[in-house]
Write a protein that holds these residues in place. Sequence first.
Motif, PDB file in Angstrom:
ATOM      1  N   GLU A   1      16.845 -26.987 116.342  1.00  0.00           N
ATOM      2  CA  GLU A   1      16.194 -27.520 115.144  1.00  0.00           C
ATOM      3  C   GLU A   1      16.028 -26.427 114.085  1.00  0.00           C
ATOM      4  O   GLU A   1      16.234 -26.669 112.887  1.00  0.00           O
ATOM      5  N   ASN A   2      15.694 -25.218 114.564  1.00  0.00           N
ATOM      6  CA  ASN A   2      15.573 -24.094 113.624  1.00  0.00           C
ATOM      7  C   ASN A   2      16.931 -23.764 113.006  1.00  0.00           C
ATOM      8  O   ASN A   2      17.026 -23.417 111.826  1.00  0.00           O
ATOM      9  N   LEU A   3      17.965 -23.860 113.835  1.00  0.00           N
ATOM     10  CA  LEU A   3      19.316 -23.588 113.347  1.00  0.00           C
ATOM     11  C   LEU A   3      19.697 -24.577 112.254  1.00  0.00           C
ATOM     12  O   LEU A   3      20.259 -24.202 111.221  1.00  0.00           O
ATOM     13  N   ARG A   4      19.398 -25.834 112.478  1.00  0.00           N
ATOM     14  CA  ARG A   4      19.682 -26.848 111.450  1.00  0.00           C
ATOM     15  C   ARG A   4      18.878 -26.589 110.184  1.00  0.00           C
ATOM     16  O   ARG A   4      19.383 -26.738 109.073  1.00  0.00           O
ATOM     17  N   ALA A   5      17.625 -26.181 110.363  1.00  0.00           N
ATOM     18  CA  ALA A   5      16.771 -25.925 109.207  1.00  0.00           C
ATOM     19  C   ALA A   5      17.287 -24.761 108.371  1.00  0.00           C
ATOM     20  O   ALA A   5      17.056 -24.693 107.166  1.00  0.00           O
ATOM     21  N   SER A   6      17.997 -23.835 109.033  1.00  0.00           N
ATOM     22  CA  SER A   6      18.511 -22.652 108.325  1.00  0.00           C
ATOM     23  C   SER A   6      19.963 -22.827 107.889  1.00  0.00           C
ATOM     24  O   SER A   6      20.619 -21.851 107.522  1.00  0.00           O
ATOM     25  N   SER A   7      20.455 -24.071 107.914  1.00  0.00           N
ATOM     26  CA  SER A   7      21.900 -24.301 107.731  1.00  0.00           C
ATOM     27  C   SER A   7      22.427 -23.815 106.392  1.00  0.00           C
ATOM     28  O   SER A   7      23.588 -23.415 106.288  1.00  0.00           O
ATOM     29  N   THR A   8      21.599 -23.839 105.343  1.00  0.00           N
ATOM     30  CA  THR A   8      22.106 -23.392 104.037  1.00  0.00           C
ATOM     31  C   THR A   8      21.821 -21.916 103.780  1.00  0.00           C
ATOM     32  O   THR A   8      22.317 -21.372 102.793  1.00  0.00           O
ATOM     33  N   PHE A   9      21.054 -21.264 104.708  1.00  0.00           N
ATOM     34  CA  PHE A   9      20.839 -19.827 104.533  1.00  0.00           C
ATOM     35  C   PHE A   9      22.157 -19.081 104.748  1.00  0.00           C
ATOM     36  O   PHE A   9      22.902 -19.365 105.673  1.00  0.00           O
ATOM     37  N   ASN A  10      22.419 -18.130 103.881  1.00  0.00           N
ATOM     38  CA  ASN A  10      23.627 -17.282 103.900  1.00  0.00           C
ATOM     39  C   ASN A  10      24.880 -18.043 103.485  1.00  0.00           C
ATOM     40  O   ASN A  10      25.988 -17.503 103.562  1.00  0.00           O
ATOM     41  N   GLU A  11      24.732 -19.282 103.029  1.00  0.00           N
ATOM     42  CA  GLU A  11      25.901 -20.017 102.544  1.00  0.00           C
ATOM     43  C   GLU A  11      26.399 -19.438 101.226  1.00  0.00           C
ATOM     44  O   GLU A  11      27.563 -19.582 100.886  1.00  0.00           O
ATOM     45  N   GLY A  12      25.518 -18.798 100.465  1.00  0.00           N
ATOM     46  CA  GLY A  12      25.982 -18.119  99.257  1.00  0.00           C
ATOM     47  C   GLY A  12      26.992 -17.049  99.604  1.00  0.00           C
ATOM     48  O   GLY A  12      28.052 -16.930  98.971  1.00  0.00           O
ATOM     49  N   PHE A  13      26.671 -16.262 100.642  1.00  0.00           N
ATOM     50  CA  PHE A  13      27.609 -15.240 101.112  1.00  0.00           C
ATOM     51  C   PHE A  13      28.884 -15.874 101.653  1.00  0.00           C
ATOM     52  O   PHE A  13      29.995 -15.475 101.287  1.00  0.00           O
ATOM     53  N   ALA A  14      28.732 -16.843 102.566  1.00  0.00           N
ATOM     54  CA  ALA A  14      29.901 -17.440 103.224  1.00  0.00           C
ATOM     55  C   ALA A  14      30.833 -18.085 102.211  1.00  0.00           C
ATOM     56  O   ALA A  14      32.067 -17.942 102.290  1.00  0.00           O
ATOM     57  N   THR A  15      30.266 -18.796 101.246  1.00  0.00           N
ATOM     58  CA  THR A  15      31.095 -19.449 100.239  1.00  0.00           C
ATOM     59  C   THR A  15      31.728 -18.428  99.311  1.00  0.00           C
ATOM     60  O   THR A  15      32.897 -18.559  98.929  1.00  0.00           O
ATOM     61  N   SER A  16      30.975 -17.383  98.968  1.00  0.00           N
ATOM     62  CA  SER A  16      31.505 -16.351  98.069  1.00  0.00           C
ATOM     63  C   SER A  16      32.669 -15.601  98.695  1.00  0.00           C
ATOM     64  O   SER A  16      33.688 -15.358  98.043  1.00  0.00           O
ATOM     65  N   GLU A  17      32.536 -15.187  99.962  1.00  0.00           N
ATOM     66  CA  GLU A  17      33.614 -14.414 100.581  1.00  0.00           C
ATOM     67  C   GLU A  17      34.865 -15.273 100.750  1.00  0.00           C
ATOM     68  O   GLU A  17      35.986 -14.790 100.590  1.00  0.00           O
ATOM     69  N   TYR A  18      34.660 -16.563 101.062  1.00  0.00           N
ATOM     70  CA  TYR A  18      35.818 -17.446 101.173  1.00  0.00           C
ATOM     71  C   TYR A  18      36.466 -17.666  99.807  1.00  0.00           C
ATOM     72  O   TYR A  18      37.693 -17.520  99.649  1.00  0.00           O
ATOM     73  N   LEU A  19      35.658 -18.024  98.795  1.00  0.00           N
ATOM     74  CA  LEU A  19      36.223 -18.297  97.474  1.00  0.00           C
ATOM     75  C   LEU A  19      36.853 -17.054  96.863  1.00  0.00           C
ATOM     76  O   LEU A  19      37.837 -17.163  96.115  1.00  0.00           O
ATOM     77  N   ALA A  20      36.325 -15.881  97.182  1.00  0.00           N
ATOM     78  CA  ALA A  20      36.944 -14.644  96.685  1.00  0.00           C
ATOM     79  C   ALA A  20      38.378 -14.548  97.191  1.00  0.00           C
ATOM     80  O   ALA A  20      39.300 -14.195  96.433  1.00  0.00           O
ATOM     81  N   ALA A  21      38.597 -14.870  98.467  1.00  0.00           N
ATOM     82  CA  ALA A  21      39.959 -14.846  99.011  1.00  0.00           C
ATOM     83  C   ALA A  21      40.809 -15.957  98.405  1.00  0.00           C
ATOM     84  O   ALA A  21      41.968 -15.734  98.025  1.00  0.00           O
ATOM     85  N   ALA A  22      40.245 -17.158  98.308  1.00  0.00           N
ATOM     86  CA  ALA A  22      41.013 -18.290  97.782  1.00  0.00           C
ATOM     87  C   ALA A  22      41.428 -18.064  96.332  1.00  0.00           C
ATOM     88  O   ALA A  22      42.576 -18.364  95.943  1.00  0.00           O
ATOM     89  N   LEU A  23      40.511 -17.539  95.528  1.00  0.00           N
ATOM     90  CA  LEU A  23      40.832 -17.305  94.120  1.00  0.00           C
ATOM     91  C   LEU A  23      41.702 -16.069  93.942  1.00  0.00           C
ATOM     92  O   LEU A  23      42.485 -15.989  92.985  1.00  0.00           O
ATOM     93  N   LEU A  24      41.602 -15.109  94.852  1.00  0.00           N
ATOM     94  CA  LEU A  24      42.523 -13.971  94.832  1.00  0.00           C
ATOM     95  C   LEU A  24      43.946 -14.452  95.118  1.00  0.00           C
ATOM     96  O   LEU A  24      44.913 -14.034  94.459  1.00  0.00           O
ATOM     97  N   ASP A  25      44.079 -15.341  96.092  1.00  0.00           N
ATOM     98  CA  ASP A  25      45.371 -15.955  96.393  1.00  0.00           C
ATOM     99  C   ASP A  25      45.921 -16.666  95.156  1.00  0.00           C
ATOM    100  O   ASP A  25      47.098 -16.519  94.800  1.00  0.00           O
ATOM    101  N   GLN A  26      45.079 -17.435  94.477  1.00  0.00           N
ATOM    102  CA  GLN A  26      45.518 -18.125  93.264  1.00  0.00           C
ATOM    103  C   GLN A  26      45.916 -17.130  92.172  1.00  0.00           C
ATOM    104  O   GLN A  26      46.910 -17.338  91.465  1.00  0.00           O
TER     105      GLN A  26
END
Length: 681
Positions: A535-560
């Motif tokens: 339940e705690n894990l679910r409650a924290s599901s959006t924590f660190n998503e800024g990092f996770a999305t940023s590192e992924y999009l950095a690669a995706a946009l670098l590819d583009q």
Amino acid sequence: MVDTANPFLTPSTLPYQLPPFADIRDEHYAPAFAEGMREQAAEVAAVARNPEPATFENTFLPLERSGATLGRVARVFSNKCSSDSSEFTLQLEEELAPQLAAHQDTITLDPALYSRIQAVHAQLDALPLDAESRYLVERYSTEFTLAGAGLSAEQKETLRDYNQRLSTLTTRFEKNLLSDTNELAVVIDDVAELDGLAPGEISAAAEAATERGLTGAYLLTLVLPTGHPALADLTNRAVRERVMAASRARGIRGGQHDNRDLILQITGLRAERARLLGFDTHAAAVTADQTAGTPEAVAAMLVPLAAAAAGNARAEQAQLQAQILASGETFELAAWDWAHYAEAVRRTTYAVDTAAMREYFELEKVLRDGVFYAATLLYGVTFTERSDLTAWHPQARVFEVKNEDGSPVGLYIGDFYTRDSKRGGAWMDSLIQQSTLLGTPTIVMNNMNVPKPAAGEPTLLSYDEVNTLFHEFGHALHGLFAQSTYPKFSGTNVYRDFVEYPSQVNEMWMLWPEVLANYATHYRTGEALPRQLVENLRASSTFNEGFATSEYLAAALLDQAWHSIDADTHVTDVAAFEVEALAAVGLNNPAIPPRYASTYFAHTFSGGYDAGYYSYIWSEVLDADTVAWFTENGGLTRTNGERFRTRLLGVGGTKDPLEAYRDFRGRDADVQPLLDRRGLN
């Protein structure tokens, strides 16, 4: 005369036509490739030179039947190069790459063959063909046209040269990356420096060192992405920095494994080829035959997400910096600190300790009682290990998959452990693809890179490794369930920016209560993973998503960015290009490097995701919307599973993927569930 001693030159007589790995030797590959190319060239030439008017039956059916020998050897060899390479396979792969490119061009650029394809396509509306056959004609016409079949003879010669050179360069990039990844593995002499790692992780590091003859030492082998799983747990900051530095040094150290010049050559040639084919950029050429359609459509989605993710990441960064100060330290958060202090925040703020969860994620339990169990509940399929069947390596395991009524589905092969001969990352591929026309069954595989502990010790997976196994198994189910008449549409042969969708959907079952309760038990005590922790894990599901999305999009946009270069633009500095590309989209945060920097970005420079790494988040729109559908309709039920299997997974590539999605969902996908999931509202 057929060489009966070469196992590739005749169909296998083993169950499901499993390649006879015990009989395959290095000397079989080159002759089989030569015979396979000769055989298919003759088959295709017979179609192209047929004096009879072109029909569906005398053009498309023989094309789909062609290349049986080449297909057999190519699929086995490709897997060998990825899963269990050697100096022999790496050398042969580099020799074969331009030959195979030339062979494919001989088919695709044959003017007589193209004329016959277009002749049938022109009368398509008048032909009494079923929907799959009509779609086959449409796909051949589109693919041949986009590949340059309509160019002049002189232009085709230039195109052939580009394709052969690119095949050699991308093969060399992968070879360099494997070598540099192995060479840069971090050697630790004092076990105290591994403080924070679980006993199983330390055992795996000791085993990896022993395999290299480093007695008494410990070896942290590198994973494909920039971040290493150990960074979250290592308490020694200097060791964390060493691991991150090693990861980021791949391909930039000079010498024979440096990938920088290869990148410049690859992107330059791709831009030249795109112009020859009538496109402004390689990205435009690639997306023209994807669901996205254009690079502008990709940018319209990714760039706004990048701005929102970067904003969230800055807030997270401040939170982590506060955690550092609270611990009595004064240094500024660096890239090698992020995962470690993110885990600290999870523990202190959300009462979530993902490191402690390892003891509840034993590989065999996760596989049988989690991954397989969810598939059985959803689709009625069962999995029986076939120890009598041999795969390509002793660590690779073969399972027979059957439907609820006992009818065969295919074979699933799992190869889970890391080794120096295996490329990094995790993936799914096929050894045999189902086709009614050819009468072929299905064999799929999953490869991962889990460190192997010493004999007798349990293999305990990280949270991310469990998620990866569910993800890759989603690809495997797609490959197992797809049913098609024609080989072109078999298995996961769908648009690149759609192929990640089924695998991402399968991740949802990892934390589904009924599934989690069945596999997440303590490896020693059998105690269930505490409900409160979940339940705690679910409650924290959006924590660190800024990092996770940023590192992924950095690669995706670098590819583009690399593939938005036109043929008149000449880049000379890889590092400077990266900095400018990331700054342009607001993702140039030194604490959040791209998931892949250019010199070890295998997806885009050797893995077939060139100008297509955006596919993961593009597919995640469909995935998140599908998770919402399952949740709204009762979740893990056979009724829901049958609908998803029949209307989507089972379709393979036999129809437009978005049409298949609408058939399953009843409408187009809504982006809102994705925004909710990633905290990007």
